[in-house]
Design an enzyme around this catalytic site. Sequence first.
Site, mmCIF file in Angstrom:
data_model
loop_
_atom_site.group_PDB
_atom_site.id
_atom_site.type_symbol
_atom_site.label_atom_id
_atom_site.label_comp_id
_atom_site.label_asym_id
_atom_site.label_seq_id
_atom_site.Cartn_x
_atom_site.Cartn_y
_atom_site.Cartn_z
ATOM 1 N N GLU A 11 -83.595 4.201 -43.178
ATOM 2 C CA GLU A 11 -82.666 4.417 -44.293
ATOM 3 C C GLU A 11 -83.212 5.542 -45.158
ATOM 4 O O GLU A 11 -84.014 5.334 -46.056
ATOM 5 C CB GLU A 11 -82.492 3.143 -45.110
ATOM 6 C CG GLU A 11 -81.498 3.263 -46.250
ATOM 7 C CD GLU A 11 -80.075 3.560 -45.783
ATOM 8 O OE1 GLU A 11 -79.671 4.739 -45.897
ATOM 9 O OE2 GLU A 11 -79.384 2.646 -45.319
ATOM 10 N N GLU A 59 -82.288 7.928 -50.719
ATOM 11 C CA GLU A 59 -83.174 7.277 -51.675
ATOM 12 C C GLU A 59 -82.425 6.709 -52.872
ATOM 13 O O GLU A 59 -81.339 7.145 -53.224
ATOM 14 C CB GLU A 59 -84.231 8.261 -52.198
ATOM 15 C CG GLU A 59 -85.082 8.909 -51.123
ATOM 16 C CD GLU A 59 -84.580 10.277 -50.729
ATOM 17 O OE1 GLU A 59 -85.357 11.034 -50.125
ATOM 18 O OE2 GLU A 59 -83.404 10.580 -51.008
ATOM 19 N N SER A 83 -91.476 7.536 -50.330
ATOM 20 C CA SER A 83 -91.042 8.585 -51.262
ATOM 21 C C SER A 83 -92.037 8.886 -52.386
ATOM 22 O O SER A 83 -93.217 9.013 -52.114
ATOM 23 C CB SER A 83 -89.630 8.320 -51.781
ATOM 24 O OG SER A 83 -88.720 8.269 -50.698
ATOM 25 N N CYS A 104 -87.119 5.164 -50.723
ATOM 26 C CA CYS A 104 -86.165 5.094 -49.625
ATOM 27 C C CYS A 104 -86.337 3.787 -48.870
ATOM 28 O O CYS A 104 -87.024 2.868 -49.322
ATOM 29 C CB CYS A 104 -86.349 6.290 -48.695
ATOM 30 S SG CYS A 104 -87.995 6.364 -47.945
ATOM 31 N N SER A 143 -93.063 13.409 -45.913
ATOM 32 C CA SER A 143 -92.875 13.384 -47.363
ATOM 33 C C SER A 143 -93.787 14.413 -48.002
ATOM 34 O O SER A 143 -94.896 14.661 -47.513
ATOM 35 C CB SER A 143 -93.197 12.003 -47.942
ATOM 36 O OG SER A 143 -92.214 11.056 -47.601
ATOM 37 N N HIS A 152 -88.294 14.620 -48.620
ATOM 38 C CA HIS A 152 -88.466 13.479 -47.725
ATOM 39 C C HIS A 152 -87.548 13.650 -46.528
ATOM 40 O O HIS A 152 -86.386 14.035 -46.682
ATOM 41 C CB HIS A 152 -88.181 12.173 -48.465
ATOM 42 C CG HIS A 152 -89.018 12.026 -49.691
ATOM 43 N ND1 HIS A 152 -90.339 11.668 -49.639
ATOM 44 C CD2 HIS A 152 -88.736 12.253 -50.991
ATOM 45 C CE1 HIS A 152 -90.837 11.657 -50.870
ATOM 46 N NE2 HIS A 152 -89.880 12.022 -51.705
#
Length: 522
Positions: free
Chosen positions: A41, A44, A103, A117, A393, A413
Amino acid sequence: MVNTAIPKGYTFSPSSITGSTPLVTINREATIDLDSTNSFEGPEKLLEVWFSASSSSLPEASKPGGLRNVPSEEWKEMLDLVNCKVLSIVESEHVDAYLLSESSMFVFPHKLILKTCGTTTLLSGLPKILEIAALVAKFPHALANASRGTATAAVPYRVFYSRKNFLFPDRQVGPHRSWRDEVKSLDRLFLGGSAYLIGKMNGEHWYLYLTEPNTMLTPPATPERETHTRVLDLPESHLTKACSTKEDDGQDETLELLMTDLDVENAKQFYLDHASTVAEGQYYREAHEARMEARRHLGSINDMEEADDKKNDLRDVAGKICDDSVDVFSNASDNINSFGSNDELTYPQELTTEGHALGTVVSDASGLSDVYPTSKYPDARIDAYLFTPCGFSANGVIPSPQSGGSTHYFTVHVTPEPHCSYASFETNVPASQSGRETADVIQQVVGIFKPARFSVTLFEAKDAADDDSGLAKKKGSKLETIKGYRRVDRIVHDLEGYELVFKYYESFGWEGGAPRLGEVVF
Protein backbone atom coordinates in the site's frame (compact mmCIF):
# COMPACT_ATOMS: atom_id res chain seq x y z
CA MET A 1 24.53 24.90 14.22
CA VAL A 2 24.37 21.13 14.06
CA ASN A 3 23.28 19.08 17.07
CA THR A 4 25.91 16.38 17.45
CA ALA A 5 24.18 14.39 20.20
CA ILE A 6 23.69 10.74 19.22
CA PRO A 7 20.55 8.94 20.40
CA LYS A 8 21.07 5.79 22.46
CA GLY A 9 21.52 2.70 20.29
CA TYR A 10 22.58 4.65 17.22
CA THR A 11 25.87 4.78 15.36
CA PHE A 12 27.44 7.31 13.04
CA SER A 13 26.94 6.81 9.37
CA PRO A 14 30.35 6.37 7.68
CA SER A 15 29.60 9.36 5.50
CA SER A 16 28.71 11.74 8.33
CA ILE A 17 30.85 14.83 8.53
CA THR A 18 31.03 17.70 10.95
CA GLY A 19 30.50 21.37 10.34
CA SER A 20 27.36 22.92 8.91
CA THR A 21 26.38 19.79 7.02
CA PRO A 22 23.48 17.88 8.64
CA LEU A 23 24.46 14.91 10.79
CA VAL A 24 23.19 11.39 10.11
CA THR A 25 22.72 8.65 12.71
CA ILE A 26 21.60 5.12 11.84
CA ASN A 27 19.56 2.72 13.96
CA ARG A 28 21.14 -0.53 12.81
CA GLU A 29 18.97 -2.67 15.08
CA ALA A 30 15.81 -1.49 13.29
CA THR A 31 17.26 -2.40 9.89
CA ILE A 32 17.92 -6.04 10.79
CA ASP A 33 15.60 -8.39 8.86
CA LEU A 34 13.70 -5.43 7.42
CA ASP A 35 11.82 -6.93 4.47
CA SER A 36 9.37 -5.21 2.12
CA THR A 37 7.99 -8.38 0.55
CA ASN A 38 4.47 -7.81 1.90
CA SER A 39 4.43 -3.99 1.78
CA PHE A 40 2.26 -2.91 -1.10
CA GLU A 41 0.00 0.00 0.00
CA GLY A 42 2.08 2.86 -1.33
CA PRO A 43 -0.24 5.87 -0.88
CA GLU A 44 0.67 7.53 2.40
CA LYS A 45 -1.26 9.10 5.22
CA LEU A 46 0.10 12.61 5.87
CA LEU A 47 -0.31 14.48 9.16
CA GLU A 48 0.91 17.97 10.00
CA VAL A 49 0.43 19.30 13.53
CA TRP A 50 1.37 22.94 14.13
CA PHE A 51 1.75 24.17 17.71
CA SER A 52 2.54 27.77 16.76
CA ALA A 53 2.30 29.82 13.59
CA SER A 54 6.07 29.88 13.12
CA SER A 55 9.35 28.92 14.73
CA SER A 56 9.78 32.55 15.76
CA SER A 57 6.52 32.64 17.72
CA LEU A 58 7.12 29.79 20.18
CA PRO A 59 5.67 30.23 23.68
CA GLU A 60 8.26 31.25 26.26
CA ALA A 61 8.27 27.86 28.02
CA SER A 62 9.06 26.05 24.75
CA LYS A 63 11.97 28.22 23.63
CA PRO A 64 14.32 27.86 21.95
CA GLY A 65 13.91 24.38 20.51
CA GLY A 66 10.19 23.67 20.83
CA LEU A 67 9.46 20.17 19.56
CA ARG A 68 13.14 19.64 18.83
CA ASN A 69 13.72 19.57 22.60
CA VAL A 70 11.95 16.21 22.65
CA PRO A 71 14.39 13.26 22.92
CA SER A 72 14.21 10.78 20.06
CA GLU A 73 13.21 8.04 22.51
CA GLU A 74 9.93 9.86 23.14
CA TRP A 75 9.17 9.99 19.43
CA LYS A 76 10.05 6.32 19.08
CA GLU A 77 7.45 5.44 21.72
CA MET A 78 4.86 7.38 19.76
CA LEU A 79 5.90 5.65 16.53
CA ASP A 80 5.37 2.26 18.21
CA LEU A 81 1.66 3.19 18.33
CA VAL A 82 1.83 3.96 14.62
CA ASN A 83 3.55 0.60 13.96
CA CYS A 84 6.77 1.82 12.38
CA LYS A 85 10.41 2.13 13.41
CA VAL A 86 13.16 4.73 13.06
CA LEU A 87 15.86 3.70 10.58
CA SER A 88 18.02 6.83 10.77
CA ILE A 89 17.98 10.52 11.67
CA VAL A 90 19.41 13.58 9.97
CA GLU A 91 19.85 16.45 12.43
CA SER A 92 20.33 19.96 11.08
CA GLU A 93 20.03 23.50 12.35
CA HIS A 94 16.27 23.87 11.83
CA VAL A 95 14.76 20.39 11.39
CA ASP A 96 15.31 16.77 12.37
CA ALA A 97 14.45 14.30 9.59
CA TYR A 98 13.52 10.76 10.64
CA LEU A 99 13.65 8.04 7.99
CA LEU A 100 11.14 5.39 9.03
CA SER A 101 10.48 1.76 8.15
CA GLU A 102 7.25 3.11 6.61
CA SER A 103 8.07 6.58 5.27
CA SER A 104 9.18 9.71 7.17
CA MET A 105 8.84 12.22 10.00
CA PHE A 106 10.12 15.80 10.18
CA VAL A 107 10.36 17.67 13.47
CA PHE A 108 10.61 21.47 13.39
CA PRO A 109 10.54 23.67 16.51
CA HIS A 110 6.88 24.56 15.94
CA LYS A 111 5.43 21.68 13.90
CA LEU A 112 5.64 17.98 13.23
CA ILE A 113 5.10 16.28 9.86
CA LEU A 114 4.44 12.53 9.91
CA LYS A 115 3.98 10.55 6.70
CA THR A 116 3.40 6.78 6.80
CA CYS A 117 2.44 4.15 4.24
CA GLY A 118 1.31 0.53 4.31
CA THR A 119 -1.08 -0.47 7.09
CA THR A 120 0.36 1.90 9.67
CA THR A 121 -2.07 3.45 12.15
CA LEU A 122 -0.92 7.04 11.94
CA LEU A 123 -3.87 8.64 13.71
CA SER A 124 -3.39 6.29 16.66
CA GLY A 125 -0.21 8.25 17.40
CA LEU A 126 -1.89 11.67 17.35
CA PRO A 127 -3.00 11.75 21.03
CA LYS A 128 0.55 10.82 22.04
CA ILE A 129 1.94 13.65 19.87
CA LEU A 130 -0.32 16.12 21.70
CA GLU A 131 0.79 14.70 25.04
CA ILE A 132 4.50 14.89 24.21
CA ALA A 133 4.10 18.47 22.98
CA ALA A 134 2.46 19.36 26.32
CA LEU A 135 4.60 17.49 28.83
CA VAL A 136 8.02 17.45 27.13
CA ALA A 137 8.07 20.40 24.70
CA LYS A 138 6.10 22.56 27.19
CA PHE A 139 3.52 23.94 24.77
CA PRO A 140 0.31 25.32 26.34
CA HIS A 141 -2.03 22.44 27.14
CA ALA A 142 -5.41 21.52 28.49
CA LEU A 143 -7.12 18.52 30.04
CA ALA A 144 -8.24 16.00 27.46
CA ASN A 145 -10.37 12.89 27.46
CA ALA A 146 -8.20 10.02 28.69
CA SER A 147 -10.43 7.54 26.85
CA ARG A 148 -9.24 9.13 23.60
CA GLY A 149 -5.59 8.41 24.24
CA THR A 150 -4.27 11.10 26.60
CA ALA A 151 -5.33 13.03 29.69
CA THR A 152 -3.16 16.03 28.84
CA ALA A 153 -2.86 17.51 25.37
CA ALA A 154 -1.12 20.53 23.90
CA VAL A 155 -3.49 22.86 22.09
CA PRO A 156 -2.43 22.92 18.41
CA TYR A 157 -2.33 26.02 16.29
CA ARG A 158 -3.49 24.06 13.23
CA VAL A 159 -3.88 20.45 12.13
CA PHE A 160 -3.75 19.08 8.56
CA TYR A 161 -4.42 15.47 7.58
CA SER A 162 -4.52 14.24 3.98
CA ARG A 163 -4.11 11.20 1.78
CA LYS A 164 -4.78 9.83 -1.69
CA ASN A 165 -7.46 7.17 -2.17
CA PHE A 166 -6.11 3.80 -0.96
CA LEU A 167 -5.43 0.97 -3.41
CA PHE A 168 -6.14 -1.76 -0.84
CA PRO A 169 -8.47 -0.23 1.77
CA ASP A 170 -9.64 -3.63 3.03
CA ARG A 171 -6.18 -4.18 4.53
CA GLN A 172 -6.22 -0.98 6.60
CA VAL A 173 -6.75 -1.25 10.36
CA GLY A 174 -7.71 0.93 13.30
CA PRO A 175 -9.05 4.38 12.43
CA HIS A 176 -8.02 4.04 8.76
CA ARG A 177 -10.63 1.58 7.51
CA SER A 178 -12.42 4.43 5.73
CA TRP A 179 -12.24 8.20 5.31
CA ARG A 180 -15.37 8.51 7.41
CA ASP A 181 -13.65 6.67 10.29
CA GLU A 182 -10.61 8.93 9.96
CA VAL A 183 -12.77 12.06 10.15
CA LYS A 184 -14.54 10.70 13.24
CA SER A 185 -11.18 10.02 14.88
CA LEU A 186 -10.04 13.60 14.24
CA ASP A 187 -13.35 15.09 15.36
CA ARG A 188 -12.98 13.34 18.71
CA LEU A 189 -9.88 15.46 19.30
CA PHE A 190 -10.62 18.80 17.62
CA LEU A 191 -13.52 21.23 17.32
CA GLY A 192 -14.39 22.94 14.05
CA GLY A 193 -12.52 20.68 11.65
CA SER A 194 -13.42 20.63 7.95
CA ALA A 195 -13.24 17.57 5.69
CA TYR A 196 -12.93 17.67 1.90
CA LEU A 197 -12.85 15.24 -1.01
CA ILE A 198 -10.87 16.86 -3.83
CA GLY A 199 -11.14 15.45 -7.32
CA LYS A 200 -13.57 13.11 -9.04
CA MET A 201 -15.51 10.71 -6.84
CA ASN A 202 -15.24 8.11 -9.62
CA GLY A 203 -11.64 8.98 -10.50
CA GLU A 204 -8.37 9.96 -8.87
CA HIS A 205 -9.07 11.98 -5.75
CA TRP A 206 -7.47 13.27 -2.58
CA TYR A 207 -8.83 13.72 0.94
CA LEU A 208 -8.10 16.66 3.24
CA TYR A 209 -9.04 17.42 6.84
CA LEU A 210 -7.92 20.69 8.40
CA THR A 211 -8.67 22.88 11.38
CA GLU A 212 -8.77 26.64 11.59
CA PRO A 213 -5.99 28.64 13.28
CA ASN A 214 -5.96 28.44 17.08
CA THR A 215 -7.55 25.01 17.05
CA MET A 216 -9.74 24.07 20.01
CA LEU A 217 -9.64 20.64 21.60
CA THR A 218 -12.90 18.74 21.85
CA PRO A 219 -14.04 18.89 25.50
CA PRO A 220 -14.27 15.51 27.25
CA ALA A 221 -18.04 15.75 27.66
CA THR A 222 -18.85 16.75 24.08
CA PRO A 223 -21.37 14.34 22.49
CA GLU A 224 -20.44 12.39 19.37
CA ARG A 225 -20.79 14.44 16.21
CA GLU A 226 -19.64 14.04 12.63
CA THR A 227 -18.02 16.47 10.22
CA HIS A 228 -19.50 15.97 6.78
CA THR A 229 -17.09 15.72 3.88
CA ARG A 230 -17.47 18.42 1.24
CA VAL A 231 -16.98 17.26 -2.33
CA LEU A 232 -14.93 19.77 -4.29
CA ASP A 233 -14.73 18.83 -7.94
CA LEU A 234 -15.47 22.04 -9.84
CA PRO A 235 -12.85 23.32 -12.29
CA GLU A 236 -12.27 26.23 -9.96
CA SER A 237 -13.85 26.84 -6.54
CA HIS A 238 -13.27 29.53 -3.94
CA LEU A 239 -13.83 28.80 -0.28
CA THR A 240 -13.21 31.69 2.05
CA LYS A 241 -12.58 30.77 5.68
CA ALA A 242 -11.45 32.70 8.69
CA CYS A 243 -7.90 31.48 8.61
CA SER A 244 -4.41 32.87 8.24
CA THR A 245 -1.35 31.64 6.44
CA LYS A 246 0.02 28.23 7.27
CA GLU A 247 3.30 29.75 8.34
CA ASP A 248 4.46 33.27 9.03
CA ASP A 249 8.25 32.94 8.90
CA GLY A 250 9.28 33.09 5.28
CA GLN A 251 7.71 31.54 2.22
CA ASP A 252 5.59 28.49 2.82
CA GLU A 253 4.72 26.14 0.00
CA THR A 254 4.43 22.38 -0.13
CA LEU A 255 4.48 20.42 -3.39
CA GLU A 256 3.39 16.78 -3.45
CA LEU A 257 3.44 14.38 -6.41
CA LEU A 258 1.53 11.09 -6.09
CA MET A 259 2.50 8.78 -8.96
CA THR A 260 1.05 5.42 -10.01
CA ASP A 261 1.60 2.83 -12.76
CA LEU A 262 5.36 3.31 -12.92
CA ASP A 263 7.21 2.17 -16.04
CA VAL A 264 8.11 -1.46 -15.32
CA GLU A 265 11.65 -1.41 -16.72
CA ASN A 266 12.48 1.91 -15.10
CA ALA A 267 11.13 0.73 -11.73
CA LYS A 268 13.72 -2.07 -11.63
CA GLN A 269 16.27 0.44 -10.32
CA PHE A 270 14.40 0.30 -6.99
CA TYR A 271 15.02 -3.44 -6.56
CA LEU A 272 17.89 -4.67 -4.41
CA ASP A 273 19.40 -7.02 -7.01
CA HIS A 274 19.50 -4.24 -9.63
CA ALA A 275 21.00 -1.73 -7.20
CA SER A 276 23.64 -4.25 -6.11
CA THR A 277 24.66 -4.71 -9.75
CA VAL A 278 24.91 -0.95 -10.21
CA ALA A 279 26.92 -0.61 -6.99
CA GLU A 280 29.28 -3.40 -8.05
CA GLY A 281 29.88 -1.78 -11.41
CA GLN A 282 30.57 1.59 -9.80
CA TYR A 283 32.93 0.02 -7.30
CA TYR A 284 35.02 -1.80 -9.88
CA ARG A 285 34.97 1.16 -12.26
CA GLU A 286 36.23 3.57 -9.62
CA ALA A 287 38.92 1.13 -8.50
CA HIS A 288 39.94 0.58 -12.10
CA GLU A 289 40.15 4.32 -12.76
CA ALA A 290 42.30 4.77 -9.65
CA ARG A 291 44.61 1.96 -10.76
CA MET A 292 44.89 3.34 -14.28
CA GLU A 293 45.73 6.75 -12.90
CA ALA A 294 48.55 5.22 -10.88
CA ARG A 295 49.87 3.36 -13.91
CA ARG A 296 49.73 6.57 -15.98
CA HIS A 297 51.80 8.16 -13.25
CA LEU A 298 54.34 5.35 -13.50
CA GLY A 299 54.33 5.65 -17.27
CA SER A 300 55.34 9.31 -17.07
CA ILE A 301 58.27 8.30 -14.88
CA ASN A 302 59.33 5.69 -17.42
CA ASP A 303 59.26 8.32 -20.19
CA MET A 304 61.63 10.46 -18.17
CA GLU A 305 63.89 7.46 -17.65
CA GLU A 306 64.34 6.97 -21.39
CA ALA A 307 65.45 10.58 -21.82
CA ASP A 308 67.84 10.46 -18.91
CA ASP A 309 71.48 9.35 -19.10
CA LYS A 310 71.05 7.46 -15.83
CA LYS A 311 68.48 4.98 -17.11
CA ASN A 312 69.47 2.08 -14.94
CA ASP A 313 69.39 4.06 -11.69
CA LEU A 314 66.00 5.59 -12.50
CA ARG A 315 64.61 2.18 -13.49
CA ASP A 316 65.49 1.01 -10.01
CA VAL A 317 63.56 3.94 -8.56
CA ALA A 318 60.58 3.27 -10.83
CA GLY A 319 60.67 -0.39 -9.92
CA LYS A 320 60.48 0.52 -6.26
CA ILE A 321 57.47 2.77 -6.91
CA CYS A 322 55.82 -0.02 -8.88
CA ASP A 323 56.34 -2.41 -5.99
CA ASP A 324 54.77 0.12 -3.60
CA SER A 325 51.74 0.52 -5.88
CA VAL A 326 51.07 -3.20 -5.76
CA ASP A 327 50.83 -2.99 -1.96
CA VAL A 328 48.49 0.00 -2.11
CA PHE A 329 46.03 -1.61 -4.50
CA SER A 330 46.12 -5.03 -2.83
CA ASN A 331 46.36 -8.05 -5.15
CA ALA A 332 46.75 -5.82 -8.25
CA SER A 333 47.51 -7.67 -11.42
CA ASP A 334 50.45 -6.78 -13.62
CA ASN A 335 48.12 -7.10 -16.59
CA ILE A 336 45.82 -4.09 -16.81
CA ASN A 337 43.50 -5.92 -19.18
CA SER A 338 42.87 -8.63 -16.62
CA PHE A 339 41.24 -6.13 -14.22
CA GLY A 340 37.81 -7.12 -12.97
CA SER A 341 38.36 -10.76 -12.06
CA ASN A 342 37.19 -11.92 -8.66
CA ASP A 343 40.77 -12.73 -7.69
CA GLU A 344 41.87 -9.12 -7.96
CA LEU A 345 39.42 -7.15 -5.84
CA THR A 346 37.10 -8.11 -3.00
CA TYR A 347 33.68 -6.51 -3.41
CA PRO A 348 32.41 -5.06 -0.09
CA GLN A 349 29.51 -7.16 1.21
CA GLU A 350 27.66 -4.12 2.56
CA LEU A 351 27.04 -2.99 -1.03
CA THR A 352 24.95 -6.12 -1.59
CA THR A 353 22.97 -6.09 1.65
CA GLU A 354 23.14 -2.77 3.54
CA GLY A 355 20.01 -0.70 2.93
CA HIS A 356 21.57 2.71 3.57
CA ALA A 357 24.61 2.05 1.38
CA LEU A 358 22.44 0.86 -1.49
CA GLY A 359 19.99 3.69 -0.90
CA THR A 360 22.78 6.15 -1.63
CA VAL A 361 23.61 4.26 -4.82
CA VAL A 362 19.98 4.46 -5.98
CA SER A 363 19.74 8.18 -5.12
CA ASP A 364 22.70 8.92 -7.35
CA ALA A 365 21.92 6.48 -10.17
CA SER A 366 18.26 7.48 -10.47
CA GLY A 367 18.97 11.21 -10.60
CA LEU A 368 17.23 11.98 -7.31
CA SER A 369 20.40 13.61 -5.99
CA ASP A 370 20.21 16.11 -8.85
CA VAL A 371 16.81 17.56 -7.95
CA TYR A 372 18.45 19.80 -5.34
CA PRO A 373 22.16 19.33 -6.19
CA THR A 374 25.01 20.09 -3.82
CA SER A 375 26.44 22.43 -6.45
CA LYS A 376 23.62 24.83 -5.49
CA TYR A 377 22.93 23.55 -1.95
CA PRO A 378 26.39 22.66 -0.62
CA ASP A 379 25.09 21.52 2.79
CA ALA A 380 22.24 19.38 1.43
CA ARG A 381 22.12 15.81 2.66
CA ILE A 382 20.11 12.82 1.41
CA ASP A 383 19.41 9.92 3.77
CA ALA A 384 18.15 6.97 1.70
CA TYR A 385 17.29 3.32 2.26
CA LEU A 386 16.69 0.45 -0.17
CA PHE A 387 14.47 -2.32 1.16
CA THR A 388 14.63 -6.08 0.58
CA PRO A 389 13.68 -7.28 -1.99
CA CYS A 390 12.51 -3.90 -3.30
CA GLY A 391 11.20 -0.50 -2.25
CA PHE A 392 12.95 2.77 -1.57
CA SER A 393 12.68 5.70 0.85
CA ALA A 394 14.69 8.90 1.10
CA ASN A 395 14.70 12.12 3.11
CA GLY A 396 16.52 15.19 1.88
CA VAL A 397 17.50 18.01 4.23
CA ILE A 398 18.15 21.17 2.21
CA PRO A 399 19.67 24.11 4.12
CA SER A 400 19.28 27.41 2.33
CA PRO A 401 22.41 28.43 0.42
CA GLN A 402 21.94 31.94 1.83
CA SER A 403 23.40 32.64 5.24
CA GLY A 404 20.73 32.70 7.93
CA GLY A 405 18.12 31.07 5.68
CA SER A 406 15.70 28.33 6.66
CA THR A 407 16.22 24.60 6.20
CA HIS A 408 13.75 22.76 3.99
CA TYR A 409 13.12 19.12 3.13
CA PHE A 410 12.04 16.68 0.49
CA THR A 411 10.93 13.08 0.92
CA VAL A 412 10.52 10.24 -1.58
CA HIS A 413 8.94 6.79 -1.23
CA VAL A 414 8.68 4.09 -3.90
CA THR A 415 6.74 0.83 -4.18
CA PRO A 416 7.96 -0.58 -7.52
CA GLU A 417 6.01 -3.87 -7.85
CA PRO A 418 4.07 -3.78 -11.16
CA HIS A 419 0.66 -4.73 -9.70
CA CYS A 420 0.72 -1.86 -7.19
CA SER A 421 3.50 0.48 -8.32
CA TYR A 422 3.54 3.88 -6.67
CA ALA A 423 5.95 6.70 -5.90
CA SER A 424 5.58 9.94 -3.99
CA PHE A 425 7.66 13.09 -3.87
CA GLU A 426 7.05 15.91 -1.40
CA THR A 427 9.04 19.08 -0.79
CA ASN A 428 8.72 22.49 0.84
CA VAL A 429 11.77 24.03 -0.88
CA PRO A 430 10.39 27.36 -2.20
CA ALA A 431 10.48 27.77 -5.95
CA SER A 432 11.99 31.22 -5.49
CA GLN A 433 14.91 29.72 -3.57
CA SER A 434 15.62 26.99 -6.10
CA GLY A 435 15.43 29.48 -8.96
CA ARG A 436 13.22 27.06 -10.87
CA GLU A 437 9.58 26.98 -11.79
CA THR A 438 7.47 24.40 -9.95
CA ALA A 439 6.65 22.87 -13.35
CA ASP A 440 10.37 22.25 -13.94
CA VAL A 441 10.69 20.35 -10.65
CA ILE A 442 7.63 18.27 -11.54
CA GLN A 443 9.07 17.52 -14.99
CA GLN A 444 12.35 16.36 -13.47
CA VAL A 445 10.66 14.15 -10.88
CA VAL A 446 8.28 12.42 -13.31
CA GLY A 447 11.31 11.88 -15.54
CA ILE A 448 12.92 9.91 -12.71
CA PHE A 449 9.91 7.70 -11.95
CA LYS A 450 8.10 7.65 -15.33
CA PRO A 451 4.53 7.16 -14.04
CA ALA A 452 1.65 6.57 -16.42
CA ARG A 453 -0.41 8.96 -14.29
CA PHE A 454 0.05 11.21 -11.33
CA SER A 455 -1.62 13.82 -9.14
CA VAL A 456 -0.13 17.11 -7.99
CA THR A 457 -1.11 19.03 -4.87
CA LEU A 458 0.40 22.42 -4.21
CA PHE A 459 -0.19 24.35 -0.98
CA GLU A 460 1.08 27.90 -1.05
CA ALA A 461 0.67 30.70 1.46
CA LYS A 462 -0.28 34.03 -0.03
CA ASP A 463 0.12 37.56 1.14
CA ALA A 464 -2.97 39.31 2.47
CA ALA A 465 -2.70 41.75 -0.43
CA ASP A 466 -3.18 38.96 -3.00
CA ASP A 467 -6.63 38.86 -4.56
CA ASP A 468 -8.53 36.05 -6.25
CA SER A 469 -6.30 36.24 -9.30
CA GLY A 470 -3.14 35.60 -7.29
CA LEU A 471 -0.85 32.67 -6.84
CA ALA A 472 -3.09 29.79 -7.86
CA LYS A 473 -3.89 31.17 -11.30
CA LYS A 474 -0.32 32.23 -11.97
CA LYS A 475 1.31 29.01 -10.83
CA GLY A 476 -1.56 26.79 -11.91
CA SER A 477 -1.34 28.01 -15.49
CA LYS A 478 2.36 27.12 -15.59
CA LEU A 479 1.54 23.56 -14.54
CA GLU A 480 -0.71 23.04 -17.55
CA THR A 481 2.08 21.63 -19.71
CA ILE A 482 4.11 18.68 -18.48
CA LYS A 483 5.99 17.06 -21.36
CA GLY A 484 4.62 13.64 -22.21
CA TYR A 485 1.38 14.11 -20.22
CA ARG A 486 -2.05 15.61 -20.63
CA ARG A 487 -3.80 17.37 -17.80
CA VAL A 488 -7.09 15.60 -17.03
CA ASP A 489 -8.32 17.44 -13.95
CA ARG A 490 -7.67 20.87 -12.43
CA ILE A 491 -9.12 22.23 -9.20
CA VAL A 492 -8.14 25.43 -7.38
CA HIS A 493 -9.22 26.14 -3.81
CA ASP A 494 -8.80 29.64 -2.49
CA LEU A 495 -8.83 29.75 1.29
CA GLU A 496 -8.02 33.05 2.92
CA GLY A 497 -4.34 32.88 3.78
CA TYR A 498 -3.28 30.14 1.38
CA GLU A 499 -4.29 28.36 -1.78
CA LEU A 500 -4.46 24.74 -2.86
CA VAL A 501 -4.01 23.55 -6.44
CA PHE A 502 -4.90 19.95 -7.34
CA LYS A 503 -4.14 18.53 -10.78
CA TYR A 504 -4.28 15.07 -12.27
CA TYR A 505 -2.30 13.96 -15.35
CA GLU A 506 -2.15 10.91 -17.61
CA SER A 507 0.59 10.07 -20.09
CA PHE A 508 -0.22 10.37 -23.80
CA GLY A 509 -1.25 7.00 -25.18
CA TRP A 510 -2.12 5.58 -21.76
CA GLU A 511 -4.31 2.50 -22.25
CA GLY A 512 -4.39 1.14 -18.74
CA GLY A 513 -8.00 1.97 -18.08
CA ALA A 514 -9.66 4.03 -15.39
CA PRO A 515 -7.86 4.84 -12.14
CA ARG A 516 -7.94 2.11 -9.51
CA LEU A 517 -10.17 3.62 -6.83
CA GLY A 518 -9.71 0.92 -4.24
CA GLU A 519 -12.28 2.29 -1.79
CA VAL A 520 -15.90 3.30 -1.78
CA VAL A 521 -16.10 7.04 -1.16
CA PHE A 522 -19.27 7.10 0.92
